[in-house]
Design an enzyme around this catalytic site. Sequence first.
Site, mmCIF file in Angstrom:
data_model
loop_
_atom_site.group_PDB
_atom_site.id
_atom_site.type_symbol
_atom_site.label_atom_id
_atom_site.label_comp_id
_atom_site.label_asym_id
_atom_site.label_seq_id
_atom_site.Cartn_x
_atom_site.Cartn_y
_atom_site.Cartn_z
ATOM 1 N N LYS A 147 1.144 -0.737 0.005
ATOM 2 C CA LYS A 147 0.242 -0.307 0.231
ATOM 3 C C LYS A 147 0.635 1.309 -0.193
ATOM 4 O O LYS A 147 2.156 1.308 0.518
ATOM 5 C CB LYS A 147 -0.906 -0.060 0.985
ATOM 6 C CG LYS A 147 -2.399 0.636 1.204
ATOM 7 C CD LYS A 147 -3.418 -0.379 0.625
ATOM 8 C CE LYS A 147 -4.550 1.322 0.439
ATOM 9 N NZ LYS A 147 -5.447 0.712 -0.764
ATOM 10 N N ASP A 172 -7.297 4.190 -4.612
ATOM 11 C CA ASP A 172 -7.339 4.571 -3.684
ATOM 12 C C ASP A 172 -8.324 5.675 -2.599
ATOM 13 O O ASP A 172 -8.286 6.916 -4.309
ATOM 14 C CB ASP A 172 -6.775 4.054 -2.434
ATOM 15 C CG ASP A 172 -7.170 3.907 -0.659
ATOM 16 O OD1 ASP A 172 -7.557 2.506 -0.380
ATOM 17 O OD2 ASP A 172 -7.479 4.462 -0.048
HETATM 18 P P1 NDP Z 1 -12.451 8.126 -3.338
HETATM 19 O O1 NDP Z 1 -11.409 9.852 -2.683
HETATM 20 O O2 NDP Z 1 -13.186 8.012 -4.127
HETATM 21 O O3 NDP Z 1 -14.292 8.416 -1.908
HETATM 22 C C1 NDP Z 1 -13.936 8.868 -0.810
HETATM 23 C C2 NDP Z 1 -15.228 9.498 -0.546
HETATM 24 O O4 NDP Z 1 -15.175 8.731 1.060
HETATM 25 C C3 NDP Z 1 -15.778 10.291 -1.029
HETATM 26 O O5 NDP Z 1 -16.987 11.057 -0.968
HETATM 27 C C4 NDP Z 1 -14.775 11.396 0.345
HETATM 28 O O6 NDP Z 1 -15.862 13.154 0.837
HETATM 29 C C5 NDP Z 1 -15.045 10.340 1.760
HETATM 30 N N1 NDP Z 1 -14.182 10.803 2.753
HETATM 31 C C6 NDP Z 1 -13.148 9.982 2.503
HETATM 32 N N2 NDP Z 1 -12.495 10.569 4.259
HETATM 33 C C7 NDP Z 1 -12.903 11.272 4.557
HETATM 34 C C8 NDP Z 1 -13.635 11.104 6.222
HETATM 35 N N3 NDP Z 1 -12.470 11.170 7.009
HETATM 36 N N4 NDP Z 1 -14.569 11.490 6.901
HETATM 37 C C9 NDP Z 1 -16.189 12.052 5.368
HETATM 38 N N5 NDP Z 1 -15.168 10.947 4.489
HETATM 39 C C10 NDP Z 1 -14.683 11.454 4.074
HETATM 40 O O7 NDP Z 1 -12.398 7.066 -2.296
HETATM 41 P P2 NDP Z 1 -12.663 5.119 -2.812
HETATM 42 O O8 NDP Z 1 -14.130 5.119 -3.147
HETATM 43 O O9 NDP Z 1 -11.833 4.737 -3.987
HETATM 44 O O10 NDP Z 1 -12.576 4.522 -1.375
HETATM 45 C C11 NDP Z 1 -13.215 4.287 -0.502
HETATM 46 C C12 NDP Z 1 -12.941 3.295 0.638
HETATM 47 O O11 NDP Z 1 -12.956 2.274 -0.194
HETATM 48 C C13 NDP Z 1 -11.302 3.257 1.720
HETATM 49 O O12 NDP Z 1 -11.682 3.395 2.868
HETATM 50 C C14 NDP Z 1 -10.285 2.956 0.323
HETATM 51 O O13 NDP Z 1 -9.299 2.541 1.201
HETATM 52 C C15 NDP Z 1 -11.922 1.390 0.064
HETATM 53 N N6 NDP Z 1 -11.394 0.503 -1.111
HETATM 54 C C16 NDP Z 1 -11.836 1.435 -2.367
HETATM 55 C C17 NDP Z 1 -10.530 1.029 -3.626
HETATM 56 C C18 NDP Z 1 -11.338 1.190 -4.794
HETATM 57 O O14 NDP Z 1 -10.949 -0.263 -5.510
HETATM 58 N N7 NDP Z 1 -10.935 2.452 -4.964
HETATM 59 C C19 NDP Z 1 -10.849 -1.124 -3.633
HETATM 60 C C20 NDP Z 1 -10.957 -1.466 -2.418
HETATM 61 C C21 NDP Z 1 -11.261 -0.451 -0.885
HETATM 62 P P3 NDP Z 1 -15.059 14.140 0.202
HETATM 63 O O15 NDP Z 1 -15.659 13.738 -1.668
HETATM 64 O O16 NDP Z 1 -15.841 14.757 0.618
HETATM 65 O O17 NDP Z 1 -13.293 13.867 -0.051
#
Ligand code: NDP
Length: 460
Positions: free
Chosen positions: A141, A181
């Site tokens: 990671k 991510d």
């Molecule tokens: P994105 O950046 O596309 O989206 C993240 C979302 O979560 C956004 O809406 C963001 O809000 C919100 N967010 C982030 N941090 C916080 C916080 N501290 N409090 C509240 N909301 C928050 O990321 P992903 O969708 O890719 O990833 C989301 C999760 O899924 C992570 O935990 C990641 O590790 C996990 N994951 C992702 C994979 C992937 O293929 N993308 C694979 C496996 C796991 P804002 O828009 O305001 O930034």
Amino acid sequence: MVGGKPSRGARAKEKQVQYIQAVLSDLKQKHPHEPEFHQAAEEILLSLAPVVAQHPEYEAAALLERFVEPERVVMFRVPWVDDAGKVRVNRGYRVQFNSAIGPYKGGLRFHPSVNLSVIKFLGLEQILKNSLTGLPIGGGKGGADFDPKGKSDGEIMRFCQSFMTGLFRHIGQDTDVPAGDIGVGGREIGYLFGQYKRLQNEHTGVLTGRGLSYGGSLVRTEATGYGLIYMVEEAMRRRGEGLAGKTVVISGAGNVAIYACEKAQALGAKVVAMYDSDGYIYDKSGIRLEVVKQIKEAERGRIKAYAERVAGAEYHEGCGGVWAIPCDVALPCATQNEIGEAAAKLLVQNGVKYVGEGANMPTTLAGIDVFRGAGVVFLPAKAANAGGVATSTLEMAQSSMRLYWSFEEVDAHLKKIMAEIYQRIDDAAARYGKRGDYVAGANIAGFEKVAAAMIAQGIV
Ligand code: NDP
């Protein structure tokens, strides 16, 4: 107990619990400022006690000590120049955690909260997740404490180019294959790949999540969210239920959340809430996903705009309140530690039956205990969100073969992989007398393969 004395099996288990506790306490002593890493290690190691009890050779081979120690940690300076001409400096990370079953594989996170503890927790989880997919990939990671919010395209590009200049010598299609991510989507992968190609003079599958015009795979964008829903649907199917007609609450409004929403709706569920890091929307007649996509994907805006565009929808500042909305299925898809003990209790009180973790470690240890105690079907991240990395591995396969599969082909692979993962975690939990405990099932099933590979490869 035999004649008032503990049986040999119970004594072996007790000894191995002591071994696990010693490894955990040593880890906390050595790395006192890594709370997220401690949390992940504790969740994983404690549930491995019955496996370790059956394998005394693990202790002799210091297997757990090696398992929690990354093979390599790279930290590097990422200097870049913003649009005003000011020089900025961030810190980049890549934790190459475990390559026992294949090249390191795992995403890059760009977020101001990134530090070594966060990357190590994600890397440790990734080892077992990747093992669970049944595919030949090790765990890694990386990321940076860079905040992409409010940055121009040019700033994002210059940051990505500088980040890759620090990273390129450590990765490769057979060594370490990063992906996206939080904060790293298609745009960032494009800039990172362009710089890698320029520095290394080769066009290989060194990154996944690439655009379709330069080696990406169909379904990769949708894979984590779709995969999550395939697993939830599988867990429901085994219980004579389905998502049709169920009320669903999703946290996050990013890649995972959006495509989980899309597939849940396609299967007939009603998704009523989503959030970004500012606040949540509640639309009791069902979220209109095309509006969310327009705001979050096309405009890179704030979710608040949804309530200004859709009549009857509400917007609330702050995220925590989302878990007070009654639902049958809760899908935390934003970030770590979103659901603590209080939120878990509220969800249970309001009748939640299934929780599927789209994000990594979104539920605290105390929150998991609440769900376990209430008989909620709890599908942990390392199983439930493995669809993303599984499809990344299908992207690697297509790159190596120099061919593309259709959307339907990749989607069918993904669906099959998610059903197989469910089977693996269900079996492992049952084998160790913990039927329905998928936290234990996922940790055990993921660990068994990694442990066997590590033992076979000697002390390395
Ligand atoms: P994105 O950046 O596309 O989206 C993240 C979302 O979560 C956004 O809406 C963001 O809000 C919100 N967010 C982030 N941090 C916080 C916080 N501290 N409090 C509240 N909301 C928050 O990321 P992903 O969708 O890719 O990833 C989301 C999760 O899924 C992570 O935990 C990641 O590790 C996990 N994951 C992702 C994979 C992937 O293929 N993308 C694979 C496996 C796991 P804002 O828009 O305001 O930034």
